[in-house]
Design a protein around this motif. Structure first.
Motif: not given
Length: 466
Positions: A367-370, A359-365, A378-383
């Motif tokens: 734009q935010t990707h979760v 589970a992670t978050i990334a900035e690509i071009d 998993a990853g719900l808190d990140i969102l």
């Protein structure tokens, strides 16, 4: 010079007096929620309150004293026994004579008491009319009056606390502090126009530019707190969008913490928009699960897809779901192209429990990707944290007060006038005009300059009896 450094007069109230509009009639309403309850309250306000008390109770209780008395009908029959409290003007909620009858909360008893009050000369109160009278009688300003409804309608504890700050006058005090400095500066600039000697630079000498900058900074601080309060009041519209069977309904259930949407492996199960409200850190989020976007001949599914795009027109954030195994395909790019340009977007790569990705978050071009799993959480808190970040919400609500859209619009307009004044700093006449418009904008928040049709709109949304 016509302006004064004190708070401007309530033009609306003066106009009402000039037109000989006097609030002399008496109003009555059931002040408690409909349905059966242990206690119900009928509230009366106006010049006939004491007369109505004498007729129903046999005498008017001593001011602000809770008296246990019989409530009698017109033929002297017992309606109920309960508590009666009389508040003489001006020391009452509305500033008028007020009578409160607290009886057993059955619907029939409440209606009998209300009918008795109306038979004795009162009329049925309109929505918000008690609070409107409180405003017109200087018991509270308009921002405080609006906060009454916000306290009642608060959907989270944080929203309730912020609404209470506004009701207690925190918002109004902040506005009036800025307003006082604005009026003082306007006075100075107006005085400059009365002494136009060419050899004296009143603008520079009076540090007008510096004062404008200080007022703007203070206004920005008020706006930041108001914007936080607006989020607590209005919430955020979030739309789940994507192809069929990518996990929109599963994510909806995961965010809500319960199974509110049917989840199956059959594509197109969700054929209509499904709404649910959750809260994250006290911020209400209005989550809308939508029909999967695909080409279909099913008329019902087509109707649901059309509703999906209508939901996007009023949304703040779009969550673009996709299966992490497939990534962003031409179909996702097609969906992206149909979204409103101004809507905030988050790419949600679902089903990492299958792909075994973290589970992670990334900035690509830009734009935010979760990356998450709606199934495991998993990853719900990140969102959730990214959702709050997108709308500019701060973790601390210390000092935040409740605000409405009209307040934010007014503050933005005032900010624009201050910027214009700064740009036109060498033209005292133009600076004075911008300061005048800024003063009107600020005063509209507390109700010093408020058109009557706006008051009608504001108070019509209150509940009856408040």
């Amino acid at each position: 010079m016509s302006i004064k450094p004190s708070t401007p007069p309530r033009l609306l109230k003066k106009a009402m007096q000039n037109n000989n509009v006097v609030l002399i009639d008496t109003i009555a309403a059931i002040a408690t929620a409909s349905g059966a309850g242990g206690i119900g309250v009928v509230r009366v306000s106006g010049s006939l309150a004491q007369t109505i008390a004498n007729a129903i109770l046999g005498h008017c209780p001593a001011p602000r004293y809770a008296a246990y008395l019989d409530f009698k009908s017109g033929d002297n029959e017992l309606i109920d026994r309960g508590i009666a409290i009389f508040y003489p003007n001006p020391h009452s909620y509305t500033g008028e004579d007020v009578l409160e009858l607290q009886a057993h909360g059955g619907a029939a008893v409440m209606q009998l008491l209300l009918a008795r009050c109306i038979a004795l000369g009162a009329r049925q109160a309109e929505p918000g009319e008690f609070t409107r009278r409180a405003y017109l009688n200087n018991k509270m300003d308009l921002a405080q009056a609006e906060a009454v409804a916000d306290v009642i309608n608060a959907s989270t504890a944080e929203a309730a606390r912020s609404a209470m700050r506004s009701l207690s006058g925190d918002f109004s005090n902040s506005i009036n502090t800025v307003l006082a400095k604005l009026i003082d500066l306007r006075l100075y600039v107006e005085a400059c126009l009365d002494f136009p000697e060419e050899d004296i630079d009143f603008i520079t000498q009076g540090k007008v530019a510096l004062k404008l900058d200080n007022i703007s900074k203070e206004l920005n601080s008020v706006f930041a707190k108001a914007k936080q309060g607006s989020l607590l009041r209005e919430g955020v519209q979030v739309v789940l969008i994507g192809q069929p069977n990518v996990g929109k309904s599963s994510l909806m259930n995961a965010l809500a913490g319960e199974d509110i949407v049917i989840v199956t492996a059959i594509a197109g199960t969700t054929r209509d928009t499904i709404k649910n409200e959750i809260q994250i850190s006290g911020v209400p989020l209005h989550i809308i699960d939508t029909a999967g976007l695909r080409e279909t001949e099913d008329e019902v599914e087509k109707f649901g897809i059309a509703r999906t795009f209508r939901a996007l027109e009023t949304a703040h954030i779009a969550l673009l779901l996709l299966d992490v195994k497939h990534g962003i395909t031409d179909k996702e790019k097609s969906i992206l192209g149909r979204l409103p340009h101004e809507i905030a977007k988050i790419w949600v790569h679902n089903k990492i429990d299958v792909s075994q990705e973290p589970a992670t978050i990334a900035e690509i071009d830009n734009q935010t990707h979760v990356y998450l799993s709606a199934k495991t959480g998993a990853g719900l808190d990140i969102l959730k944290q990214q959702l709050l970040k997108l709308v500019g919400y701060q973790a601390s609500t210390e000092g935040v007060f409740m605000a409405r859209t009209r307040h934010l619009l007014a503050l933005n307009q005032v900010s624009d006038h201050l910027k214009n004044a700064t740009l036109q700093i060498n033209a005292a006449e133009l600076v004075a005009e911008e300061l005048r418009l800024a003063q009107i904008g600020l005063s509209s928040i507390t109700g010093e300059f408020t058109p009557d049709d706006l008051l009608g709109e504001i108070f019509s949304k209150f509940c009856i009896g408040k």
